[in-house]
Design a protein around this motif. Sequence first.
Motif, PDB file in Angstrom:
ATOM      1  N   ASP A 168      31.608 -14.033 -92.483  1.00  0.00           N
ATOM      2  CA  ASP A 168      31.458 -14.948 -91.850  1.00  0.00           C
ATOM      3  C   ASP A 168      31.278 -15.830 -90.896  1.00  0.00           C
ATOM      4  O   ASP A 168      31.969 -17.405 -90.894  1.00  0.00           O
ATOM      5  CB  ASP A 168      31.484 -15.988 -93.890  1.00  0.00           C
ATOM      6  N   GLY A 169      32.360 -15.074 -89.638  1.00  0.00           N
ATOM      7  CA  GLY A 169      32.210 -15.361 -88.274  1.00  0.00           C
ATOM      8  C   GLY A 169      33.963 -16.118 -88.538  1.00  0.00           C
ATOM      9  O   GLY A 169      33.813 -16.669 -86.613  1.00  0.00           O
ATOM     10  N   VAL A 170      34.968 -16.320 -89.284  1.00  0.00           N
ATOM     11  CA  VAL A 170      36.158 -16.939 -89.035  1.00  0.00           C
ATOM     12  C   VAL A 170      36.898 -16.169 -87.798  1.00  0.00           C
ATOM     13  O   VAL A 170      36.978 -16.577 -86.251  1.00  0.00           O
ATOM     14  CB  VAL A 170      36.834 -16.871 -90.000  1.00  0.00           C
ATOM     15  N   ASN A 171      35.861 -15.302 -87.795  1.00  0.00           N
ATOM     16  CA  ASN A 171      36.732 -13.871 -86.981  1.00  0.00           C
ATOM     17  C   ASN A 171      35.765 -13.400 -85.419  1.00  0.00           C
ATOM     18  O   ASN A 171      36.319 -11.939 -84.708  1.00  0.00           O
ATOM     19  CB  ASN A 171      37.781 -13.032 -87.336  1.00  0.00           C
ATOM     20  N   GLY A 172      34.760 -13.716 -85.559  1.00  0.00           N
ATOM     21  CA  GLY A 172      33.425 -12.590 -84.825  1.00  0.00           C
ATOM     22  C   GLY A 172      33.542 -11.980 -85.850  1.00  0.00           C
ATOM     23  O   GLY A 172      33.811 -11.968 -86.585  1.00  0.00           O
ATOM     24  N   PHE A 173      32.703 -11.500 -84.983  1.00  0.00           N
ATOM     25  CA  PHE A 173      31.934  -9.793 -85.313  1.00  0.00           C
ATOM     26  C   PHE A 173      31.970  -8.711 -84.695  1.00  0.00           C
ATOM     27  O   PHE A 173      32.473  -8.788 -83.555  1.00  0.00           O
ATOM     28  CB  PHE A 173      30.625  -9.565 -86.479  1.00  0.00           C
ATOM     29  N   GLU A 174      32.059  -7.746 -84.337  1.00  0.00           N
ATOM     30  CA  GLU A 174      32.259  -6.546 -84.229  1.00  0.00           C
ATOM     31  C   GLU A 174      30.528  -5.718 -83.949  1.00  0.00           C
ATOM     32  O   GLU A 174      30.610  -5.472 -85.512  1.00  0.00           O
ATOM     33  CB  GLU A 174      33.133  -5.285 -84.700  1.00  0.00           C
ATOM     34  N   VAL A 175      30.510  -5.457 -83.564  1.00  0.00           N
ATOM     35  CA  VAL A 175      29.489  -3.597 -82.756  1.00  0.00           C
ATOM     36  C   VAL A 175      29.836  -2.408 -82.513  1.00  0.00           C
ATOM     37  O   VAL A 175      30.968  -2.877 -81.196  1.00  0.00           O
ATOM     38  CB  VAL A 175      28.009  -4.690 -81.959  1.00  0.00           C
ATOM     39  N   TYR A 176      30.140  -1.286 -82.974  1.00  0.00           N
ATOM     40  CA  TYR A 176      29.911  -0.326 -82.870  1.00  0.00           C
ATOM     41  C   TYR A 176      29.076   0.583 -82.066  1.00  0.00           C
ATOM     42  O   TYR A 176      28.030   0.815 -83.430  1.00  0.00           O
ATOM     43  CB  TYR A 176      30.557   0.661 -84.009  1.00  0.00           C
ATOM     44  N   ASP A 177      29.055   1.463 -81.222  1.00  0.00           N
ATOM     45  CA  ASP A 177      28.712   2.813 -80.726  1.00  0.00           C
ATOM     46  C   ASP A 177      28.508   3.800 -82.057  1.00  0.00           C
ATOM     47  O   ASP A 177      29.588   3.843 -82.364  1.00  0.00           O
ATOM     48  CB  ASP A 177      28.915   2.875 -79.696  1.00  0.00           C
TER      49      ASP A 177
END
Length: 360
Positions: free
Chosen positions: A288-297
């Motif tokens: 829920d955004g506490v540590n952000g999120f990741e975008v993967y290729d």
Amino acid sequence: MTDRLSTLMHRAAEGLDVPPPSTGVILTRGRALRRRRRLASAGAAAAVLVLVAGGAAVLDPDQPSEPTPSRGVDEPPRTLDLGATLAVGSTLVFRDGTEQAELGDRGVTSLHYTSVGVLVRHGDRSSAEPGGTFSLVHPDATVSPVDISTGAAAPVTDPAEPYVAYVQRRGGATQVVIHDLGTGAEVARADVPSSEDLRPVALSGDVVYLNAGDDDYVVDWRAGTVSEPGIVHGRPDVAGGRLAAVVEGRGVVLDARNGEQLFSVAVARGGRVDLSPDGRFVALDEDDGVNGFEVYDVDSGSRVQFPGVISQYGWSPDGDIFRVRGNRMTVCVSASGVCDVPDVRLPPGRIRLGGWSYEQ
């Protein structure tokens, strides 16, 4: 998950440098068994595809027009370079805020990327209600009306194609209609099993994914087939010919046609994955955004960390992300994580971010 999907995922995982997911189920076994029945044995309506090209017989009196030629297998997607795209009130803002198109109504319900522009549903209220008017906003910011009626169900598009697909009930039959936004003509119509809750879920290339409760259908409108393949279920995240899902603690991206696993990553309980509109990137949001999120290729497996949660961001047609705060936006390159704040001020109004569906 059907047995077929589980087998396909395990076979594909053997060739990847990630731990393969264990055998499990996406759906209950009872539903998996139902998935195996053939369309005919269920008493469903036979598929009737209406095309002018490709040798299919023309069965519809409205004489659909010639469809735009499909992409070659090795040809890259033809997504438009629209940058950050969003609706603010009755205004469509794109190219990172440097272009605007006024729709003339009090609100935008939804916006859908295509290869010829942005299809916008707009009306008196910016809420997910039936009705409204459709317009196509062209890359040069001109606006033209689109003569389609989709009722309460949302239409679906592919950012690399000029088509919009929707369900229409006519003369006691339920049909999937393919409309070419580039020519303004209907190019195909296929009979599908009648159901009041039948909804189009996604359009990817020449394939329309449909859901009606426990039943799922796939329409290949060029080939003239309607099937229940047992790979895509419910209201999935399908884009660029790929399907994203969380399966037994792993976020996976599969080939939507054959179930081949293309990507896999561990996901914490309650985590979610979201595909970019072109299917090249997948976002992983776990806390829920506490540590952000990741975008993967998806192809390379490389990843970039971003603050907040993915639902606070929009997607551009070609897979980059953007965020709006107040009257400013931040635009980020998914592949590198490089972000920029364009020197533009957004107009006031309710915001609809590109890359998300605001309709049922």
